[in-house]
Design an enzyme around this catalytic site. Structure first.
Site, mmCIF file in Angstrom:
data_model
loop_
_atom_site.group_PDB
_atom_site.id
_atom_site.type_symbol
_atom_site.label_atom_id
_atom_site.label_comp_id
_atom_site.label_asym_id
_atom_site.label_seq_id
_atom_site.Cartn_x
_atom_site.Cartn_y
_atom_site.Cartn_z
ATOM 1 N N CYS A 1 0.839 -1.204 0.000
ATOM 2 C CA CYS A 1 0.000 0.000 0.000
ATOM 3 C C CYS A 1 0.872 1.251 0.000
ATOM 4 C CB CYS A 1 -0.997 -0.042 1.152
ATOM 5 S SG CYS A 1 -2.376 1.118 0.941
ATOM 6 N N HIS B 1 -3.672 -5.262 1.263
ATOM 7 C CA HIS B 1 -3.332 -5.699 2.611
ATOM 8 C C HIS B 1 -3.828 -7.133 2.815
ATOM 9 C CE1 HIS B 1 -2.192 -1.687 3.990
ATOM 10 N NE2 HIS B 1 -3.312 -1.210 3.482
#
Length: 497
Positions: A334, A421
């Site tokens: 991310c 994630h």
């Protein structure tokens, strides 16, 4: 059984989230339809529900413990700190805006109303709602407008179980002081105590607990032992207190170093790596430690641009580039992935409009006011992978430069990046990727025959419920949940000498 309970703590990290998860599993095993609830959570560790709502990781775990589908009502207000004086607000699972320190008093009323309404919804649909407080109910400086601790207890007429962490010391004073410092109306809801994280012979603690009960008129329902295997899915920034370096009985041969960003988010991405036998995970701000590791990880962050500048000031950028030149694995997740690219345009999370990343992957990033919340899935080299997305930054691949697709991201040589994630919770993928990264680093590592990550999580939750069964007065806890606020609690008054 029908009713409710608010689990508060003498301090942050006293074990409220863990105890709430344990109580949820304990009740679910008794056939009770139970739901977790936290009116307001402050954490950059969050999760995306199946319906696309974002909630705190702790409430997601508590829903798993309860055996119910996580939903936005379980954590109606989520504050995600972006700095010392500013937080991004997620309201009922979607972005609401930012709150600055000076706006807090004005902006809290709308959030409180939404939280109370969410609790009412859950109480209509579930037999029991186990609520979790935040920080400590004894923070009288925050009492005006509070809707997560005593403000919630009074509004919803809930009994409060106060959890104290004996491991950090000062337990007896903290328990008695929590009762004595709040006003009489709040005291009327503080019904009982629970001791957490005890090591040794509980009989040694008994005289002190008896004195606290005599002073406050509140019973101690039990003493939970230190549970070293209970550390997954922490809502705090990093759950490293539970990491023992590697799984019991396995020699650590693969060293993973993750950057400790000031605004790190979703650090639970590292939990499956730390739980893997033979893998040693360290979090660090030291470029030398990062350079020496077999695998370097740039995890998520709530503020990509600001933490990128911090990384440069520490000299970590040089260590990361040197690793890439040597062909030693670097993984960005991310915000960490965003740092590995080229141009970054951000008018959302940062005051800096534009900056440049580390230039190790052929992509650029543009931030949008709209937040991406999703639960994607894919395959990598024949292995199923599931993850979740929480981000404003959108990565665009530079098609003029060749790069291998990696999930939704890219891989060039030993540099890997993804916006997703949670991917390492997919056991086969995690072990296959670690095997490839170990090969790139020249390390002789192979996965061991060990339980999967979801299996370990379930075992952890069952261990919590077992600990409650074995160490807590079950009848007294049930009575507290079903009967509500006791009517005969004495008032404790501090007097000047």
């Amino acid at each position: 059984m029908r009713g409710g309970l608010l689990i508060a703590g003498t301090t942050s990290d006293a074990g409220k989230s863990t105890v709430a998860a344990g109580v949820c599993r304990w009740l679910a095993r008794r056939g009770v339809r139970v739901a977790p609830f936290k009116a307001q959570n402050m954490s950059n560790n969050s999760m995306v529900c199946a319906d696309g709502a974002e909630i705190g990781r702790a409430q997601w775990l508590q829903a798993v413990a309860a055996g119910v589908e996580p939903e936005s009502a379980m954590n109606p207000v989520l504050l995600k700190p972006g700095g010392d004086r500013r937080s991004h607000v997620v309201l009922r699972g979607t972005p609401w805006g930012d709150l600055h320190a000076g706006d807090w008093a004005h902006g809290r009323r709308e959030l409180a109303d939404a939280a109370f309404a969410a609790l009412d919804e859950l109480r209509e649909r579930f037999d029991v709602v186990v609520c979790e407080g935040a920080g400590s109910p004894a923070e009288t400086n925050l009492r005006d407008g509070d809707y997560v601790n005593m403000g919630l207890a009074r509004a919803a007429d809930l009994p409060v179980l106060v959890v104290g962490d004996v491991d950090r010391g000062g337990l007896l004073a903290a328990l008695a002081g929590t009762v004595g410092i709040v006003d009489e109306t709040d005291q009327a809801h503080l019904a009982a105590f629970l001791v957490n994280k005890f090591r040794g012979d509980a009989a040694l603690l008994e005289p002190g607990l008896r004195s606290v009960t005599e002073l406050t008129g509140r019973p101690v329902l039990g003493v939970l032992p230190w549970l070293p295997d209970v550390w997954l899915d922490s809502e705090d920034a990093l759950a490293i207190a539970g990491w023992d370096g590697h799984a019991p009985g396995a020699a650590a041969t693969l060293r993973v170093a993750a950057v400790r960003f000031p605004r790190v988010s979703n650090a639970t991405d590292l939990d499956p790596l730390a739980a893997e036998p033979g893998v040693d995970v360290t979090v660090t701000a030291d470029p030398d430690v990062l350079a020496a590791a077999d695998i370097a990880v740039l995890p998520g962050t709530r503020s990509t641009v600001d933490d990128l500048e911090w990384l440069r000031r520490r000299g970590i950028d040089t260590a990361v580039r040197h690793r890439a030149e040597q062909g030693k694995p670097v993984l960005g997740i991310c915000g960490g992935y965003q740092m590995l690219g080229g141009d970054i345009t951000d008018g959302v999370e940062s005051t800096a409009a534009e900056t440049t990343g580390l230039g190790l992957l052929p992509m650029s990033v543009a931030f949008s006011a709209d937040k991406t919340l999703a639960t994607p899935s894919a395959q990598w080299r024949g292995h199923d992978v599931r993850g979740y997305e929480i981000h404003h930054g959108v990565a665009g691949h530079d098609r003029d430069h060749a790069a291998e697709p990696f999930l939704d991201g890219l891989r060039t040589g030993a540099v890997w990046g993804t916006m997703w994630h949670g991917v390492f919770e997919s056991d086969a993928f995690r072990r296959a990727w670690l095997t490839e990264a170990a090969r790139q680093s020249g390390v002789d590592w192979a996965p061991a025959d060990a339980p999967g990550f979801a299996e370990r999580r379930e075992a952890m939750l069952d261990n919590l419920a077992d600990a409650i069964d074995e160490n807590v007065d079950a009848a007294a806890l049930e009575q507290l949940i079903t009967d509500g606020v006791p009517t005969d609690l004495p008032t404790l008054r501090f007097t000047k000498s």
